[in-house]
Design an enzyme around this catalytic site. Structure first.
Site, PDB file in Angstrom:
ATOM      1  N   LYS A  19       0.814  -1.222   0.000  1.00 30.94           N
ATOM      2  CA  LYS A  19       0.000   0.000   0.000  1.00 30.94           C
ATOM      3  C   LYS A  19       0.850   1.276   0.000  1.00 30.94           C
ATOM      4  CE  LYS A  19      -0.923  -0.002   4.982  1.00 30.94           C
ATOM      5  NZ  LYS A  19       0.019   1.035   5.394  1.00 30.94           N
ATOM      6  N   ARG A  94      -7.135   3.667  10.889  1.00 33.63           N
ATOM      7  CA  ARG A  94      -6.731   2.282  11.064  1.00 33.63           C
ATOM      8  C   ARG A  94      -7.634   1.546  12.031  1.00 33.63           C
ATOM      9  NH1 ARG A  94      -1.092   2.059   9.652  1.00 33.63           N
ATOM     10  NH2 ARG A  94      -0.003   0.184  10.280  1.00 33.63           N
ATOM     11  N   ARG A 133      11.302  -7.465   3.015  1.00 35.55           N
ATOM     12  CA  ARG A 133      11.563  -6.053   3.318  1.00 35.55           C
ATOM     13  C   ARG A 133      12.434  -5.933   4.573  1.00 35.55           C
ATOM     14  NH1 ARG A 133       6.484  -2.235   4.230  1.00 35.55           N
ATOM     15  NH2 ARG A 133       6.560  -2.999   6.357  1.00 35.55           N
ATOM     16  N   ARG A 139      13.939  -2.640   8.855  1.00 34.58           N
ATOM     17  CA  ARG A 139      13.008  -1.907   9.717  1.00 34.58           C
ATOM     18  C   ARG A 139      12.869  -2.630  11.053  1.00 34.58           C
ATOM     19  NH1 ARG A 139       7.519   0.208   6.910  1.00 34.58           N
ATOM     20  NH2 ARG A 139       6.707  -0.490   8.904  1.00 34.58           N
ATOM     21  N   ARG A 150       1.362  -7.106  14.111  1.00 34.14           N
ATOM     22  CA  ARG A 150       0.773  -6.081  13.234  1.00 34.14           C
ATOM     23  C   ARG A 150      -0.315  -6.672  12.355  1.00 34.14           C
ATOM     24  NH1 ARG A 150       5.666  -4.376  10.335  1.00 34.14           N
ATOM     25  NH2 ARG A 150       4.574  -2.632   9.410  1.00 34.14           N
TER      26      ARG A 150
HETATM   27  P1  AMP Z   1       2.843   1.492   8.776  1.00 31.88           P
HETATM   28  O1  AMP Z   1       4.079   1.948   8.084  1.00 31.88           O
HETATM   29  O2  AMP Z   1       1.584   2.101   8.210  1.00 31.88           O
HETATM   30  O3  AMP Z   1       2.745   0.010   8.903  1.00 31.88           O
HETATM   31  O4  AMP Z   1       2.930   2.077  10.281  1.00 31.88           O
HETATM   32  C1  AMP Z   1       4.021   1.741  11.128  1.00 31.88           C
HETATM   33  C2  AMP Z   1       3.590   1.878  12.575  1.00 31.88           C
HETATM   34  O5  AMP Z   1       3.202   3.231  12.863  1.00 31.88           O
HETATM   35  C3  AMP Z   1       2.381   1.041  12.979  1.00 31.88           C
HETATM   36  O6  AMP Z   1       2.734  -0.310  13.292  1.00 31.88           O
HETATM   37  C4  AMP Z   1       1.877   1.802  14.195  1.00 31.88           C
HETATM   38  O7  AMP Z   1       2.699   1.569  15.327  1.00 31.88           O
HETATM   39  C5  AMP Z   1       2.087   3.247  13.770  1.00 31.88           C
HETATM   40  N1  AMP Z   1       0.919   3.787  13.050  1.00 31.88           N
HETATM   41  C6  AMP Z   1       0.854   4.134  11.736  1.00 31.88           C
HETATM   42  N2  AMP Z   1      -0.368   4.585  11.417  1.00 31.88           N
HETATM   43  C7  AMP Z   1      -1.110   4.526  12.549  1.00 31.88           C
HETATM   44  C8  AMP Z   1      -2.452   4.832  12.867  1.00 31.88           C
HETATM   45  N3  AMP Z   1      -3.306   5.301  11.938  1.00 31.88           N
HETATM   46  N4  AMP Z   1      -2.865   4.645  14.147  1.00 31.88           N
HETATM   47  C9  AMP Z   1      -2.034   4.180  15.081  1.00 31.88           C
HETATM   48  N5  AMP Z   1      -0.759   3.839  14.854  1.00 31.88           N
HETATM   49  C10 AMP Z   1      -0.290   4.014  13.603  1.00 31.88           C
END
Ligand code: AMP
Length: 202
Positions: A19, A94, A133, A139, A150
């Site tokens: 995404k 989310r 990744r 990461r 996650r």
């Molecule tokens: P992502 O790159 O979108 O997978 O986000 C990485 C991390 O950032 C997630 O595992 C959460 O810890 C935090 N995060 C990102 N977006 C949100 C959101 N909308 N609400 C809460 N935590 C978020």
């Protein structure tokens, strides 16, 4: 570049669905900013800001940052000039609480989301991509245990938001397996079928 029309988009998919990559490609095609809460939080952690200090441990564990904090960050970002004529949100909302926060914010501006892109990728494929990744980018939230956490949070908290958008008739289910170009083309074709045309300059 002046967009021909506004496009207020959201891209949703499990971790490893691509995404982030597709979000940027689609935002570029529409001449709108791609706004990723994950990227914003990672940048905050890197810069050592107050926000970064608040979210470091949460992100490392793969848990969700509290809604109040996340929604405040997004509200501030959406208030910037470049988001006035459209945006593509990646990773926010989310959960259902964040859907309510975003609705409240957008309706206060007389706006609403135009389309929600759901990238559909089988679980095994997501896990494979995440593991790759992890090796390539290192990461800290791409370890096996955190990946599992996650994905579980996605299924429990994020997948239900799609029901809300389906009921509103704005959800677009897109097959997320294929080459990058194939998937981008599928998304754009689905958006155009909804009358969301790209900027002529893009
Ligand atoms: P992502 O790159 O979108 O997978 O986000 C990485 C991390 O950032 C997630 O595992 C959460 O810890 C935090 N995060 C990102 N977006 C949100 C959101 N909308 N609400 C809460 N935590 C978020």
């Amino acid at each position: 570049m002046t967009p021909v029309q506004t496009a207020r988009l959201l891209i949703v998919g499990p971790q490893g669905s691509g995404k982030g990559t597709q979000g940027v490609r689609i935002a570029d095609a529409y001449g709108i900013p791609a706004i990723s809460t994950g990227d914003m939080f990672r940048a905050a952690v890197k810069s050592g800001s107050d926000l970064g200090a608040q979210v470091t441990e949460i992100i490392q564990a793969g848990n969700l940052v509290p809604d109040e904090l996340t929604s405040a960050v997004v509200r501030e970002r959406l208030s910037q000039q470049d988001a006035a004529h459209g945006f593509l949100l990646d990773g926010y909302p989310r959960n259902l609480g964040q859907v309510g926060d975003l609705d409240g914010f957008l309706s206060g501006r007389g706006e609403a989301l135009d389309a929600v892109i759901e990238l559909v990728v089988p679980r095994d494929e997501s896990i494979q991509r995440l593991t790759r990744r992890a090796q390539e980018q290192g990461r800290t939230d791409d370890t096996e245990q955190v990946i599992a956490n996650r994905l579980a949070i996605y299924e429990r908290e994020t997948a239900p938001i799609l029901d809300v958008y389906r009921e509103r008739g704005i959800a677009l289910e897109i097959d997320g397996v294929g080459s990058l170009d194939e998937i981008t083309d599928r998304v754009i074709a689905a958006l155009e079928a909804r009358g969301l045309l790209r900027s002529a300059a893009a």
